[in-house]
Scaffold this motif. Structure first.
Motif, PDB file in Angstrom:
ATOM      1  N   SER A   1       0.830  -1.211   0.000  1.00 23.56           N
ATOM      2  CA  SER A   1       0.000   0.000   0.000  1.00 23.56           C
ATOM      3  C   SER A   1       0.859   1.253   0.000  1.00 23.56           C
ATOM      4  O   SER A   1       2.087   1.197   0.132  1.00 23.56           O
ATOM      5  N   LEU A   2       0.187   2.375  -0.138  1.00 23.73           N
ATOM      6  CA  LEU A   2       0.851   3.678  -0.121  1.00 23.73           C
ATOM      7  C   LEU A   2       0.267   4.476   1.030  1.00 23.73           C
ATOM      8  O   LEU A   2      -0.932   4.778   1.039  1.00 23.73           O
ATOM      9  N   ARG A   3       1.083   4.771   2.021  1.00 21.20           N
ATOM     10  CA  ARG A   3       0.627   5.509   3.195  1.00 21.20           C
ATOM     11  C   ARG A   3       0.742   7.002   2.895  1.00 21.20           C
ATOM     12  O   ARG A   3       1.769   7.457   2.399  1.00 21.20           O
ATOM     13  N   LEU A   4      -0.311   7.741   3.211  1.00 28.24           N
ATOM     14  CA  LEU A   4      -0.309   9.156   2.852  1.00 28.24           C
ATOM     15  C   LEU A   4      -0.084  10.040   4.068  1.00 28.24           C
ATOM     16  O   LEU A   4      -0.722   9.872   5.111  1.00 28.24           O
ATOM     17  N   LYS A   5       0.823  11.010   3.876  1.00 32.64           N
ATOM     18  CA  LYS A   5       1.116  11.964   4.939  1.00 32.64           C
ATOM     19  C   LYS A   5       1.061  13.377   4.377  1.00 32.64           C
ATOM     20  O   LYS A   5       1.167  13.573   3.161  1.00 32.64           O
ATOM     21  N   GLY A   6       0.918  14.344   5.285  1.00 32.49           N
ATOM     22  CA  GLY A   6       0.846  15.739   4.875  1.00 32.49           C
ATOM     23  C   GLY A   6       2.127  16.177   4.195  1.00 32.49           C
ATOM     24  O   GLY A   6       3.213  15.760   4.589  1.00 32.49           O
ATOM     25  N   LYS A   7       1.963  17.019   3.171  1.00 37.57           N
ATOM     26  CA  LYS A   7       3.132  17.357   2.379  1.00 37.57           C
ATOM     27  C   LYS A   7       3.860  18.604   2.866  1.00 37.57           C
ATOM     28  O   LYS A   7       5.077  18.683   2.809  1.00 37.57           O
ATOM     29  N   SER A   8       3.105  19.580   3.314  1.00 41.73           N
ATOM     30  CA  SER A   8       3.807  20.825   3.641  1.00 41.73           C
ATOM     31  C   SER A   8       3.091  21.592   4.743  1.00 41.73           C
ATOM     32  O   SER A   8       1.993  21.224   5.169  1.00 41.73           O
ATOM     33  N   GLY A   9       3.736  22.661   5.148  1.00 43.83           N
ATOM     34  CA  GLY A   9       3.162  23.561   6.143  1.00 43.83           C
ATOM     35  C   GLY A   9       2.837  22.847   7.436  1.00 43.83           C
ATOM     36  O   GLY A   9       3.574  21.983   7.886  1.00 43.83           O
ATOM     37  N   MET A  10       1.700  23.208   7.992  1.00 41.86           N
ATOM     38  CA  MET A  10       1.335  22.652   9.291  1.00 41.86           C
ATOM     39  C   MET A  10       0.902  21.189   9.212  1.00 41.86           C
ATOM     40  O   MET A  10       0.656  20.559  10.217  1.00 41.86           O
ATOM     41  N   GLU A  11       0.810  20.677   7.993  1.00 38.56           N
ATOM     42  CA  GLU A  11       0.463  19.257   7.868  1.00 38.56           C
ATOM     43  C   GLU A  11       1.685  18.411   7.538  1.00 38.56           C
ATOM     44  O   GLU A  11       1.569  17.196   7.335  1.00 38.56           O
ATOM     45  N   SER A  12       2.858  19.051   7.516  1.00 34.69           N
ATOM     46  CA  SER A  12       4.072  18.358   7.112  1.00 34.69           C
ATOM     47  C   SER A  12       4.291  17.083   7.936  1.00 34.69           C
ATOM     48  O   SER A  12       4.410  17.150   9.156  1.00 34.69           O
ATOM     49  N   ASN A  13       4.304  15.977   7.228  1.00 35.30           N
ATOM     50  CA  ASN A  13       4.560  14.669   7.840  1.00 35.30           C
ATOM     51  C   ASN A  13       3.465  14.152   8.769  1.00 35.30           C
ATOM     52  O   ASN A  13       3.644  13.124   9.420  1.00 35.30           O
ATOM     53  N   ILE A  14       2.342  14.853   8.843  1.00 33.74           N
ATOM     54  CA  ILE A  14       1.235  14.334   9.663  1.00 33.74           C
ATOM     55  C   ILE A  14       0.671  13.104   8.964  1.00 33.74           C
ATOM     56  O   ILE A  14       0.441  13.111   7.757  1.00 33.74           O
ATOM     57  N   ASP A  15       0.480  12.064   9.739  1.00 33.65           N
ATOM     58  CA  ASP A  15      -0.051  10.830   9.180  1.00 33.65           C
ATOM     59  C   ASP A  15      -1.569  10.935   9.096  1.00 33.65           C
ATOM     60  O   ASP A  15      -2.226  11.238  10.090  1.00 33.65           O
TER      61      ASP A  15
END
Lengths: 237, 300
Positions: free
Chosen positions: B106-120
């Motif tokens: 699967s492909l796990r999606l995380k936040g790309k930038s700003g305040m969502e950076s790396n948020i799962d």
């Protein structure tokens, strides 16, 4: 040799204190390293306010250096805004993705010599996660986070010395980093000798901040005053 | 309070209502991803399925995920000829909006930038292709292991869990995993609970079932054979149900049994009272003021 092999008693003490204070935590011991995993209960007013899945890595030279704390559930963004290190900073033992609990100069305040691993968890680690909860709930934690990088260091010294003058701060930190003599001119610019002015302040501060750390901060402050990136970012120091 | 009453209160406190902000965000994110994929593979005959804890009914507020499954028809090559090509082209498409972490299938999606950076976002996108026109089983790409493709069936997985009669036990074991930050895949944990408790008296109370689960795990030293209900003989689970996972699970089962023996169930799952947003903020502020401050976080 790894710290836990040199000092198995300390490892045992940590294990026992975790069982009593943080029953969800367990030690993951491998040949190479020791870490703690579990759900951290951020506590205030004797109540659990929130939980964070964490991995806490003990450094090779524990307890000389502090453990590194990672939130492992992807809940806190990896940004300076949220006080998560975006890069490795070897000079501070910081790793990308680890929590930045306080300005290194405050180590003696939050983790004084002789304090235990559980003290560390109940003190700055708990404070860090309470800050994150407040941020999530309101976007405005009741305790202000430090400025990023050198700016946070400056903020700290401003409070301690009671001046906004960057050059005065740099001189003060230089005196901490060096074996300052009483006949040297005082850092405050009064024109008096240090021994007749702020000698006690400098000497007291030397007890709290190591010379090595003061050297790192001095270099960073100098670079900042010249509008340059401190070299510690590249780990050259 | 009886153990079963306490555990029932724990389950109650772990509900994630459909009108909660967290749940709504998850669904809105799911819609966003569907839109991105459908607009990227226009003309493809895609079937979208929802898996994960929402579909299985095992969602708990402290630990949830959503599998978003996109199946192409058997002959459809619009996203690539091979399963690997489909997997990669999905990753490339989603990279425009998300940090894409490649997992086994699967492909796990995380936040790309700003305040969502790396948020799962707790969403796994699983691309695959039906094995034939009957649209029952599917092949999905597998990045590790000997075989590059895996035959599976999401409906069978959902049914296996839903019909087990062990939904509440699974929820509590998931909570236990979460509290221990134990690294074991949800799918494996569910299969394990069902396998371990398959021959246990169905009339036992929930606390007795949990104790049985940990005891059997301990007594068999983790040597419990589990198999994928969608492809029992074909899918090798040994890489995800490995020696380290078994050892950690057994060790923690022993600790938990000791905790229950020596104390209370509350020592395992904690308090059940839920605090409101205002109560949490107020408690933090009271504690901070009593202590005269807190450590101020920094960043290098």
């Amino acid at each position: 040799m790894q710290w836990h092999k040199k000092n198995p008693k300390l490892l045992k003490a940590i294990e026992e204190s975790l069982r009593k204070n943080y029953p969800d935590f367990w030690l993951d011991i491998s040949k190479q390293s020791v870490s703690v995993r579990g759900s951290f209960p951020a506590t205030a007013d004797n109540k659990i306010i929130g939980r964070f899945k964490v991995l806490i890595e003990f450094p090779e030279n524990y307890p000389k250096s502090l453990p590194r704390v990672f939130e492992t559930d992807g809940r806190i963004p990896h940004s300076r805004e949220r006080h998560i290190n975006e890069i490795d900073v070897p000079v501070y033992g910081a790793k990308k993705g680890s929590a930045c609990l306080f300005v290194p100069e405050e180590m003696s305040k939050y983790c004084p010599e002789g304090s235990s691993f559980v003290d560390f968890l109940k003190g700055p680690v708990n404070d860090f996660f309470l800050w994150q909860i407040e941020y999530e709930l309101s976007g405005n934690p009741s305790v202000k986070g430090r400025g990023h990088g050198v700016e946070g260091t400056i903020e700290f010294y401003k409070e301690k010395i009671g001046t906004d003058d960057l050059h005065e701060i740099i001189k003060f930190v230089n005196y901490i980093a060096r074996d300052a003599k009483g006949h040297w001119p005082c850092y405050c610019g009064s024109g008096q000798k240090l021994k007749n002015c702020h000698y006690v302040k400098v000497m007291n501060f030397k007890k709290q901040v190591s010379r090595k750390l003061a050297k790192i901060s001095h270099e960073a402050l100098l670079a900042y005053s010249r509008k340059k990136q401190p070299t510690y970012f590249s780990g050259n120091l | 309070m009886k153990p079963s009453e306490y555990l029932s209160a724990v389950l109650q406190s772990q509900q994630l209502p459909e009108d909660s902000e967290e749940y709504r965000k998850l669904i809105s994110r799911r819609e966003d991803i569907e839109k991105i994929i459908k607009s990227s593979f226009k003309g493809a005959k895609l079937t979208v399925r929802y898996g994960g804890s929402i579909a299985k009914g095992t969602i708990i507020s402290e630990d949830y995920d959503l599998d978003l499954i996109f199946y192409f028809e058997a002959e459809d090559t619009s996203a690539g000829e091979s399963l690997e090509e489909i997997y990669k082209s999905f990753g490339k498409t989603l990279q425009g909006n998300y940090i894409v972490q490649e997992k086994r299938s699967s492909l796990r999606l995380k936040g790309k930038s700003g305040m969502e950076s790396n948020i799962d976002f707790y969403i796994d996108v699983v691309p695959g292709r039906y094995t034939d026109v009957s649209k029952q089983d599917v092949f999905i790409y597998q990045s590790g292991g000997d075989k590059k493709r895996l035959k599976t069936n999401i409906e069978k997985h959902i049914e296996h869990v839903r019909k087990s009669g062990l939904i509440d036990v699974i929820k509590l074991i998931k909570l236990w995993r979460s509290r221990k930050a134990l690294l074991i895949k949800t799918f494996v944990l569910e299969l394990l609970v069902i396998k371990v408790l398959e021959s246990v008296d169905k009339g036992l109370s929930i606390d007795q079932k949990l104790i049985k689960f940990w005891e059997i795990l301990r007594d068999k030293n983790g040597e419990i054979p589990i198999e994928d209900p969608a492809n029992p003989q074909g899918n090798d689970l040994s890489t995800v149900w490995d020696v380290t996972t078994k050892a950690n699970l057994v060790m923690l089962a022993k600790v938990t049994l000791d905790t229950i023996k020596n104390g209370q169930w509350e020592d395992v799952f904690g308090a059940t009272e839920k605090m409101s947003r205002e109560e949490r903020i107020s408690s933090i502020q009271v504690a901070t003021s009593l202590r005269g401050g807190r450590a101020q976080p920094w960043s290098c």
